[in-house]
Design a protein around this motif. Sequence first.
Motif, mmCIF file in Angstrom:
data_model
loop_
_atom_site.group_PDB
_atom_site.id
_atom_site.type_symbol
_atom_site.label_atom_id
_atom_site.label_comp_id
_atom_site.label_asym_id
_atom_site.label_seq_id
_atom_site.Cartn_x
_atom_site.Cartn_y
_atom_site.Cartn_z
ATOM 1 N N THR A 252 78.029 22.138 57.823
ATOM 2 C CA THR A 252 76.765 22.843 58.053
ATOM 3 C C THR A 252 75.608 21.862 58.130
ATOM 4 O O THR A 252 74.769 21.936 59.035
ATOM 5 C CB THR A 252 76.526 23.872 56.941
ATOM 6 N N LEU A 253 75.533 20.933 57.191
ATOM 7 C CA LEU A 253 74.468 19.936 57.224
ATOM 8 C C LEU A 253 74.551 19.092 58.489
ATOM 9 O O LEU A 253 73.529 18.772 59.110
ATOM 10 C CB LEU A 253 74.535 19.044 55.988
ATOM 11 N N ALA A 254 75.771 18.762 58.900
ATOM 12 C CA ALA A 254 75.955 17.962 60.111
ATOM 13 C C ALA A 254 75.515 18.733 61.347
ATOM 14 O O ALA A 254 74.889 18.168 62.251
ATOM 15 C CB ALA A 254 77.411 17.526 60.239
ATOM 16 N N ALA A 255 75.827 20.023 61.405
ATOM 17 C CA ALA A 255 75.446 20.844 62.559
ATOM 18 C C ALA A 255 73.937 20.979 62.659
ATOM 19 O O ALA A 255 73.355 20.886 63.753
ATOM 20 C CB ALA A 255 76.109 22.212 62.467
ATOM 21 N N VAL A 256 73.268 21.207 61.523
ATOM 22 C CA VAL A 256 71.811 21.321 61.529
ATOM 23 C C VAL A 256 71.188 19.995 61.953
ATOM 24 O O VAL A 256 70.259 19.959 62.775
ATOM 25 C CB VAL A 256 71.291 21.763 60.143
ATOM 26 N N ALA A 257 71.685 18.900 61.416
ATOM 27 C CA ALA A 257 71.152 17.585 61.785
ATOM 28 C C ALA A 257 71.366 17.303 63.267
ATOM 29 O O ALA A 257 70.474 16.798 63.961
ATOM 30 C CB ALA A 257 71.808 16.506 60.932
ATOM 31 N N ARG A 258 72.534 17.625 63.763
ATOM 32 C CA ARG A 258 72.881 17.343 65.162
ATOM 33 C C ARG A 258 72.034 18.164 66.131
ATOM 34 O O ARG A 258 71.555 17.648 67.153
ATOM 35 C CB ARG A 258 74.360 17.625 65.368
ATOM 36 N N GLU A 259 71.816 19.426 65.836
ATOM 37 C CA GLU A 259 71.171 20.328 66.784
ATOM 38 C C GLU A 259 69.662 20.485 66.576
ATOM 39 O O GLU A 259 68.948 20.837 67.519
ATOM 40 C CB GLU A 259 71.840 21.707 66.727
ATOM 41 N N LEU A 260 69.170 20.228 65.360
ATOM 42 C CA LEU A 260 67.778 20.576 65.068
ATOM 43 C C LEU A 260 66.932 19.428 64.530
ATOM 44 O O LEU A 260 65.710 19.558 64.459
ATOM 45 C CB LEU A 260 67.732 21.747 64.072
ATOM 46 N N ASP A 261 67.529 18.325 64.128
ATOM 47 C CA ASP A 261 66.796 17.201 63.537
ATOM 48 C C ASP A 261 66.512 16.156 64.607
ATOM 49 O O ASP A 261 67.432 15.648 65.245
ATOM 50 C CB ASP A 261 67.621 16.601 62.387
ATOM 51 N N VAL A 262 65.229 15.839 64.786
ATOM 52 C CA VAL A 262 64.830 14.774 65.699
ATOM 53 C C VAL A 262 63.909 13.827 64.942
ATOM 54 O O VAL A 262 62.818 14.217 64.518
ATOM 55 C CB VAL A 262 64.108 15.322 66.948
ATOM 56 N N ASP A 263 64.350 12.629 64.712
ATOM 57 C CA ASP A 263 63.544 11.589 64.058
ATOM 58 C C ASP A 263 63.105 11.959 62.652
ATOM 59 O O ASP A 263 62.091 11.461 62.152
ATOM 60 C CB ASP A 263 62.301 11.259 64.897
ATOM 61 N N GLY A 264 63.827 12.865 61.985
ATOM 62 C CA GLY A 264 63.478 13.249 60.619
ATOM 63 C C GLY A 264 62.782 14.584 60.504
ATOM 64 O O GLY A 264 62.634 15.116 59.406
ATOM 65 N N GLY A 265 62.316 15.136 61.615
ATOM 66 C CA GLY A 265 61.686 16.445 61.620
ATOM 67 C C GLY A 265 62.666 17.502 62.095
ATOM 68 O O GLY A 265 63.414 17.277 63.056
ATOM 69 N N VAL A 266 62.676 18.660 61.445
ATOM 70 C CA VAL A 266 63.701 19.678 61.699
ATOM 71 C C VAL A 266 63.081 20.922 62.334
ATOM 72 O O VAL A 266 62.100 21.468 61.820
ATOM 73 C CB VAL A 266 64.429 20.052 60.390
ATOM 74 N N HIS A 267 63.659 21.343 63.439
ATOM 75 C CA HIS A 267 63.269 22.592 64.096
ATOM 76 C C HIS A 267 63.882 23.790 63.374
ATOM 77 O O HIS A 267 64.870 23.653 62.650
ATOM 78 C CB HIS A 267 63.744 22.601 65.544
ATOM 79 N N ARG A 268 63.322 24.982 63.617
ATOM 80 C CA ARG A 268 63.888 26.201 63.025
ATOM 81 C C ARG A 268 65.177 26.604 63.730
ATOM 82 O O ARG A 268 66.202 26.810 63.090
ATOM 83 C CB ARG A 268 62.881 27.350 63.094
ATOM 84 N N PHE A 269 65.152 26.725 65.055
ATOM 85 C CA PHE A 269 66.331 27.085 65.852
ATOM 86 C C PHE A 269 65.992 26.799 67.301
ATOM 87 O O PHE A 269 64.822 26.686 67.674
ATOM 88 C CB PHE A 269 66.738 28.557 65.649
ATOM 89 N N THR A 270 66.994 26.673 68.134
ATOM 90 C CA THR A 270 66.768 26.157 69.483
ATOM 91 C C THR A 270 65.962 27.098 70.363
ATOM 92 O O THR A 270 65.304 26.647 71.308
ATOM 93 C CB THR A 270 68.109 25.846 70.176
ATOM 94 N N ALA A 271 65.983 28.391 70.086
ATOM 95 C CA ALA A 271 65.240 29.357 70.904
ATOM 96 C C ALA A 271 63.825 29.597 70.383
ATOM 97 O O ALA A 271 63.131 30.490 70.868
ATOM 98 C CB ALA A 271 66.000 30.686 70.972
ATOM 99 N N ASP A 272 63.370 28.817 69.430
ATOM 100 C CA ASP A 272 62.084 29.044 68.777
ATOM 101 C C ASP A 272 60.928 28.803 69.745
ATOM 102 O O ASP A 272 60.784 27.706 70.297
ATOM 103 C CB ASP A 272 61.968 28.105 67.567
ATOM 104 N N VAL A 273 60.068 29.809 69.913
ATOM 105 C CA VAL A 273 58.890 29.677 70.771
ATOM 106 C C VAL A 273 57.581 29.711 69.970
ATOM 107 O O VAL A 273 56.499 29.542 70.540
ATOM 108 C CB VAL A 273 58.852 30.779 71.847
ATOM 109 N N PHE A 274 57.640 29.899 68.651
ATOM 110 C CA PHE A 274 56.455 29.996 67.812
ATOM 111 C C PHE A 274 55.699 28.673 67.831
ATOM 112 O O PHE A 274 56.229 27.634 67.426
ATOM 113 C CB PHE A 274 56.879 30.368 66.392
ATOM 114 N N TYR A 275 54.463 28.702 68.349
ATOM 115 C CA TYR A 275 53.668 27.488 68.537
ATOM 116 C C TYR A 275 54.441 26.412 69.312
ATOM 117 O O TYR A 275 54.275 25.218 69.076
ATOM 118 C CB TYR A 275 53.171 26.949 67.198
ATOM 119 N N GLY A 276 55.293 26.863 70.223
ATOM 120 C CA GLY A 276 56.039 25.947 71.066
ATOM 121 C C GLY A 276 57.343 25.457 70.484
ATOM 122 O O GLY A 276 58.073 24.706 71.137
ATOM 123 N N GLY A 277 57.643 25.862 69.255
ATOM 124 C CA GLY A 277 58.893 25.429 68.640
ATOM 125 C C GLY A 277 58.842 23.996 68.153
ATOM 126 O O GLY A 277 59.659 23.151 68.534
#
Length: 366
Positions: A252-277
Motif C-alpha cells: 500500500t505504501l509503495a502504491a501510494v508513493a508510486r502513483e501519488l508522490d512527486v518529489d516528496g509531495g503527495v496528491h490526494r488521488f489521480t482524478a483530483d480537480v480541487f484547486y487543480g489537484g
Amino acid sequence: MIGAGIDVTRLRALAEYSHAVIARNQDIGGAYPAAPTFSAYQGYAWLRDGAFTAEGVSRYGDVASADRFHGWADRVLRGRRGQVDELVAAVARGERPEDAAMLPTRFTFDGGDGSDPWWDFQTDGYGTWLWSVVTHAGRHGLDLEQWRGGIDVAVDYLVTFWDRPCYDWWEEHVEQRHVATLGAIHGGLVAVAPYTSVDVLDVAERIRSLVVAEGMYDGHLTKWLGTSAVDGALPACVVPFGLVSGDAAAATLAAVARELDVDGGVHRFTADVFYGGGQWLLLSALLGWNLAVAGDTAGAWRHLRWIAGQATPDGDLPEQVPLHLLHPGSRDEWIARWGPVATPLLWSHGMYLILADELGILTAKA
C-alpha cells in the motif's frame, strides 16, 4: 529536491511555530478551527482534522490544549446522545435513516450544525477521534472516564453504521464504502476496546475481513471497495490505524508513493480537480510518518523537508500547493469560488508535529 538544504534548527523552529499557530487559533471552548481565514472552513471544526491536530499537540507536550479539544469533542458528542439513540432505534426497527439524519462531519464551535449545505455524512472522524483520545490519554496517563459520555456515543454510532456508504475524507462519492474510512473506524474501535463493554473487536474484525476481500488490488489497499485506484489517505490504514500490516502494508505504501508522490509531495488521488489537484502537506506527513515507523528514516526526512519547504515566509503551512498539478485547468474556478488555498491549515501543522516527533526533533515542549 525541495527543502534538501533546510537544517534541523529550522525544522525545529517550524515545529515550534506550528504549535503556536494551533494554540493561538484554538477556540476558547476547545475546538480547533480547520482554517481560521479560509472562506469554506472558517468557523467550523472537524473531528478528523481536530483529532490529528490534537495528536500533534499531545506529542508536542501541550497536554492542556489537547485536553480542551477532547473535552470539546466529548461535549459535542454527548449533545448528540438522543440523535444517535433515535438512529440506532430506527435501524432496530428495520428502517434506513436518510443521510441528512446522520451525524455531521463538521460542527460550529458551539457544537451545532452548519448553516450552509455541506457533504456532511462522514463516519471516519468518529473513529479517528476515538483513536486520538485513547492515544492521548495513554501517553500522558490520563483517566478516559472524563470523556466517557462522548466515547460511548461514538462507539454506539460506529458499531451501528460502520458498513454504510458515506462521503470520504474529501467529501466525495457518498455511494461508496471507502477503505480509509473503514480504516479509521477500525483504528478507533481497536483503540477503545479495553475501555468499553461493547464488542467492538468483532466489528473491527468484520471491517478487516471486508477490506481484505473487497478493498485490495494487486496486494495493496484501494480507494474504495471494488476499485483498483489508490488514495493518499490510505497510509493511515497502516499507521496509525493498523488495518493491515506486513506485505499488504508495504504494498500500500509503495502504491501510494508510486502513483501519488512527486518529489516528496503527495496528491490526494489521480482524478483530483480541487484547486487543480495539487500536493497536500498533511498527506506528505502521513506517508512520511509511515516510512519512519517502517524504518525508512531517509524517506521520512525527505517528506519533512519537503513540507518545510512549502511554508510561507511567516511559517504558515497551507492545505496544498500548486506543484505538479494533476488538472491545472480547474484551479482558477476554485480560486474564484472560495479564494486562495486555505493557509494556514491547522491539520497541516498538526501532521508536521507528528512527523517531527517521529524523527525526534521536538525539543521545545509546551
